[in-house]
Design a protein around this motif. Structure first.
Motif, PDB file in Angstrom:
ATOM      1  N   ILE A  75       0.752  -1.078  -0.081  1.00 19.69           N
ATOM      2  CA  ILE A  75      -0.022   0.077   0.102  1.00 19.69           C
ATOM      3  C   ILE A  75       0.861   1.315  -0.079  1.00 19.69           C
ATOM      4  O   ILE A  75       0.663   2.396  -0.585  1.00 19.69           O
ATOM      5  N   MET A  76       2.083   1.213   0.729  1.00 20.62           N
ATOM      6  CA  MET A  76       2.672   2.385   0.849  1.00 20.62           C
ATOM      7  C   MET A  76       3.533   2.429  -0.559  1.00 20.62           C
ATOM      8  O   MET A  76       3.684   3.628  -1.162  1.00 20.62           O
ATOM      9  N   GLY A  77       3.713   1.524  -1.333  1.00 19.06           N
ATOM     10  CA  GLY A  77       4.265   1.674  -2.574  1.00 19.06           C
ATOM     11  C   GLY A  77       3.375   2.344  -3.740  1.00 19.06           C
ATOM     12  O   GLY A  77       3.666   3.182  -4.242  1.00 19.06           O
ATOM     13  N   LEU A  78       1.941   1.888  -3.764  1.00 22.83           N
ATOM     14  CA  LEU A  78       0.994   2.626  -4.194  1.00 22.83           C
ATOM     15  C   LEU A  78       0.800   3.934  -3.878  1.00 22.83           C
ATOM     16  O   LEU A  78       0.677   4.737  -4.863  1.00 22.83           O
ATOM     17  N   ILE A  79       0.847   4.442  -2.636  1.00 20.19           N
ATOM     18  CA  ILE A  79       0.776   5.725  -2.353  1.00 20.19           C
ATOM     19  C   ILE A  79       1.779   6.750  -2.714  1.00 20.19           C
ATOM     20  O   ILE A  79       1.537   7.740  -3.195  1.00 20.19           O
ATOM     21  N   ILE A  80       2.981   6.060  -2.554  1.00 20.72           N
ATOM     22  CA  ILE A  80       4.131   7.126  -2.846  1.00 20.72           C
ATOM     23  C   ILE A  80       4.148   7.188  -4.370  1.00 20.72           C
ATOM     24  O   ILE A  80       4.739   8.191  -4.930  1.00 20.72           O
ATOM     25  N   PHE A  81       3.749   6.033  -4.982  1.00 18.86           N
ATOM     26  CA  PHE A  81       3.601   5.793  -6.631  1.00 18.86           C
ATOM     27  C   PHE A  81       2.690   7.016  -7.023  1.00 18.86           C
ATOM     28  O   PHE A  81       3.022   8.013  -7.873  1.00 18.86           O
ATOM     29  N   SER A  82       1.658   6.944  -6.524  1.00 20.08           N
ATOM     30  CA  SER A  82       0.718   8.242  -6.633  1.00 20.08           C
ATOM     31  C   SER A  82       1.197   9.529  -6.351  1.00 20.08           C
ATOM     32  O   SER A  82       0.943  10.296  -7.375  1.00 20.08           O
ATOM     33  N   GLY A  83       1.765   9.899  -5.344  1.00 18.19           N
ATOM     34  CA  GLY A  83       2.614  11.018  -5.045  1.00 18.19           C
ATOM     35  C   GLY A  83       3.428  11.435  -6.040  1.00 18.19           C
ATOM     36  O   GLY A  83       3.557  12.700  -6.642  1.00 18.19           O
ATOM     37  N   LEU A  84       4.369  10.389  -6.607  1.00 18.37           N
ATOM     38  CA  LEU A  84       5.273  10.592  -7.627  1.00 18.37           C
ATOM     39  C   LEU A  84       4.580  11.014  -9.100  1.00 18.37           C
ATOM     40  O   LEU A  84       4.922  12.087  -9.714  1.00 18.37           O
ATOM     41  N   VAL A  85       3.651  10.435  -9.494  1.00 17.32           N
ATOM     42  CA  VAL A  85       2.722  10.814 -10.629  1.00 17.32           C
ATOM     43  C   VAL A  85       2.293  12.172 -10.335  1.00 17.32           C
ATOM     44  O   VAL A  85       2.208  13.017 -11.318  1.00 17.32           O
ATOM     45  N   VAL A  86       1.407  12.578  -9.193  1.00 12.83           N
ATOM     46  CA  VAL A  86       0.920  13.817  -8.964  1.00 12.83           C
ATOM     47  C   VAL A  86       2.042  14.857  -9.033  1.00 12.83           C
ATOM     48  O   VAL A  86       1.736  15.915  -9.685  1.00 12.83           O
ATOM     49  N   ASN A  87       3.011  14.753  -8.632  1.00 13.51           N
ATOM     50  CA  ASN A  87       4.092  15.671  -8.662  1.00 13.51           C
ATOM     51  C   ASN A  87       4.575  15.772 -10.209  1.00 13.51           C
ATOM     52  O   ASN A  87       4.767  17.038 -10.757  1.00 13.51           O
ATOM     53  N   MET A  88       4.728  14.753 -11.152  1.00 11.73           N
ATOM     54  CA  MET A  88       4.963  14.990 -12.131  1.00 11.73           C
ATOM     55  C   MET A  88       4.228  15.805 -13.090  1.00 11.73           C
ATOM     56  O   MET A  88       4.711  16.465 -14.119  1.00 11.73           O
ATOM     57  N   ILE A  89       2.859  15.469 -12.990  1.00 15.32           N
ATOM     58  CA  ILE A  89       1.718  16.110 -13.602  1.00 15.32           C
ATOM     59  C   ILE A  89       1.421  17.693 -13.100  1.00 15.32           C
ATOM     60  O   ILE A  89       0.683  18.348 -13.662  1.00 15.32           O
ATOM     61  N   SER A  90       2.056  17.776 -12.050  1.00 10.90           N
ATOM     62  CA  SER A  90       1.743  19.158 -11.218  1.00 10.90           C
ATOM     63  C   SER A  90       2.540  20.454 -11.949  1.00 10.90           C
ATOM     64  O   SER A  90       1.905  21.403 -11.866  1.00 10.90           O
ATOM     65  N   TYR A  91       3.538  20.113 -12.509  1.00  7.60           N
ATOM     66  CA  TYR A  91       4.198  21.362 -12.882  1.00  7.60           C
ATOM     67  C   TYR A  91       3.583  22.180 -14.062  1.00  7.60           C
ATOM     68  O   TYR A  91       3.224  23.399 -13.800  1.00  7.60           O
ATOM     69  N   VAL A  92       3.033  21.457 -15.110  1.00 11.59           N
ATOM     70  CA  VAL A  92       2.450  22.161 -16.114  1.00 11.59           C
ATOM     71  C   VAL A  92       1.141  22.851 -15.530  1.00 11.59           C
ATOM     72  O   VAL A  92       0.644  23.770 -16.077  1.00 11.59           O
ATOM     73  N   TYR A  93       0.638  22.228 -14.545  1.00 10.85           N
ATOM     74  CA  TYR A  93      -0.716  22.738 -14.026  1.00 10.85           C
ATOM     75  C   TYR A  93      -0.513  24.060 -13.210  1.00 10.85           C
ATOM     76  O   TYR A  93      -1.093  25.074 -13.443  1.00 10.85           O
TER      77      TYR A  93
END
Length: 481
Positions: A75-93
């Motif tokens: 579950i921690m892997g899924l959560i940190i992976f989500s944070g990683l993806v959200v971080n990557m798409i946040s810049y353009v936003y």
């Protein structure tokens, strides 16, 4: 007494906590948004990599608060992976917005930390601590863009309702502690053994706890905040709420019920079955009436939590596997869906109306295909991860004789097809897209975001066609008490 191995197994949590402090220091010395975003990205990658290091040290108990086993690591892997993806798409936003986006990354690390604390909790104190770290960070993230029409409203609604739900949760914990004299999950099971049925105070406390947890999961009848918050929050934040926030709370709910063997109490199970059926039906029916894509996904998320409860309620070994697989599929799919909305959004508003996606295929064929794949996975169409996840959940329910739940799942999924296909039809019809087009970020960052979303789409299809590799990993998951 804390030992060196305790610090070692807590490496992911320590890295997330340290990352938030480091980003604050970078903000203090006036680093640029781009530098902070890239640094945050590297820190998320390091935190995610630490999961593999800790894997060799489990299972490990840090009494009395935490247990690090392969389920909590998953579950921690899924959560940190989500944070990683959200971080990557946040810049353009956020590069396009007037507010300074730098503090956003501090809050993102803190919310991820809170979610990971929840995933490892085996005690009411760590449960509440993790929940509050997660929730307080979300207050600020939801209302981050102060100039937007719905952001402050969404933040205040979440603040007020979250405070009420925390009060219910705390009062429930207090009653359970008064009855049993312990707040440790595994010790609760021992304290309940002399009783043939649940004591009144424990029964009441558990009911109040379910109210608090039901709000965090946005299941019926605790779903009132969902659509307004999904619509009002920045799109990357909505993606985080839909995945990491709900996944962490559901994980601690699974651990708690397995520890106290809550599946043997008929009254509790009747309540859970009622919540599951209501969530599946009400979520899909409300989504049918929406014309705003973020609100459609909000109401569909209520239905998806109902689907998860179908696998959870039997309380078998297959239940844990079905829940874990569907959480993985739902995380990947939701990140892809909200990622497309994020990339298409502009300075003024998010691309959230169905009209914003009209004829999208002719202007952005890659994004249209990514969004279509995500929606088909949410609908449970074959050759997607969502289909395999629903199949496993149906199997878990039917295997234990919960035919009514399985039937409602199938019928409500049919209703869900309509609103997903309505969005897909809009993307492939017409001649000209009216999606917001003005962009301020560098084109390279849009390319990076598109590559990330393409990888998520490939994962959706891969797990839909070849789920055996993921299932072999999930079959090894066990929950320590």
């Amino acid at each position: 007494m804390i030992t060196s191995i305790d610090f070692s197994v807590l490496t992911p949590l320590l890295l997330l906590a340290g990352s938030s402090v480091l980003v604050m220091m970078l903000i203090a010395i006036k680093f640029s948004h781009r530098s902070i975003q890239i640094t945050s990205l590297l820190l998320f990658v390091i935190s995610f990599s630490s999961i593999f290091y800790v894997h060799n040290l489990i299972p490990h108990y840090i009494e009395p608060l935490f247990v690090i086993d392969n389920f909590s690591l998953f579950i921690m892997g899924l959560i940190i992976f989500s944070g990683l993806v959200v971080n990557m798409i946040s810049y353009v936003y956020f590069e396009e917005k007037e507010e300074s986006p730098k503090e956003y990354y501090v809050l993102l690390f803190l919310c991820t930390l809170g979610a990971c604390v929840l995933a490892t909790s085996k005690h009411f104190i760590s449960l509440f601590l993790g929940l509050e770290i997660l929730t307080v960070g979300l207050y600020a993230l939801i209302a981050y863009l102060r100039g937007r029409q719905h952001n402050i409203e969404a933040g205040i609604k979440y603040l007020v309702l979250a405070a009420f739900s925390s009060a219910f949760l705390l009062f429930g914990i207090a009653l359970i502690y008064f009855q049993t004299g312990t707040m440790d999950f595994s010790t609760l099971a021992v304290a309940l053994k002399p009783f043939k049925s649940l004591p009144l105070l424990f029964h009441t406390g558990l009911g109040l706890m379910l109210v608090g947890i039901g709000f965090k999961l946005a299941v019926v009848p605790f779903h009132m905040w969902t659509a307004d918050v999904y619509q009002g929050a920045p799109s990357p934040v909505t993606a985080f709420i839909a995945t990491a926030s709900k996944g962490a709370v559901f994980a601690v709910l699974v651990r708690f019920f397995i520890a106290i063997d809550g599946f043997r109490y008929q009254t509790v199970m009747f309540v859970m079955i009622s919540i599951a059926i209501a969530s599946m039906i009400v979520g899909n029916l409300l989504a049918l009436q929406q014309k705003n894509v973020k609100r459609i996904l909000a109401y569909s998320s209520i239905a998806h939590l109902g689907y998860l409860l179908v696998a959870f309620i039997p309380g078998t070994a297959m239940s844990l596997q079905a829940v874990s697989f569907y959480l993985t599929a739902y995380f990947i799919t939701s990140l892809a869906a909200f990622g497309v909305i994020t990339v298409l959004s502009n300075t003024e508003k998010d691309a959230e109306s169905i009209n914003n996606f009209k004829a999208l295929f002719w202007d952005h064929p890659v994004l249209a295909c990514i969004f279509s794949t995500a929606l088909l996975s949410l609908a449970g169409i074959p050759l997607t991860a969502g289909f395999v996840g629903k199949f496993y959940m149906l199997s878990a329910g039917i295997q234990s004789g919960f035919w009514a739940l399985a039937l409602v799942l199938v019928l409500s999924s049919i209703f869900g097809l309509y609103y997903y296909l309505r969005i897909i039809t809009a993307m492939f019809s017409g001649e000209q897209s009216i999606a917001p087009q003005d962009k301020k970020a560098h084109p390279v960052f849009y390319l990076i975001s598109s590559i990330v979303l393409s990888v998520l789409t490939l994962m959706i299809v891969w797990f839909g066609i070849y789920p055996s590799g993921l299932m072999q990993l999930i079959e090894q998951l066990q929950i320590g008490h």
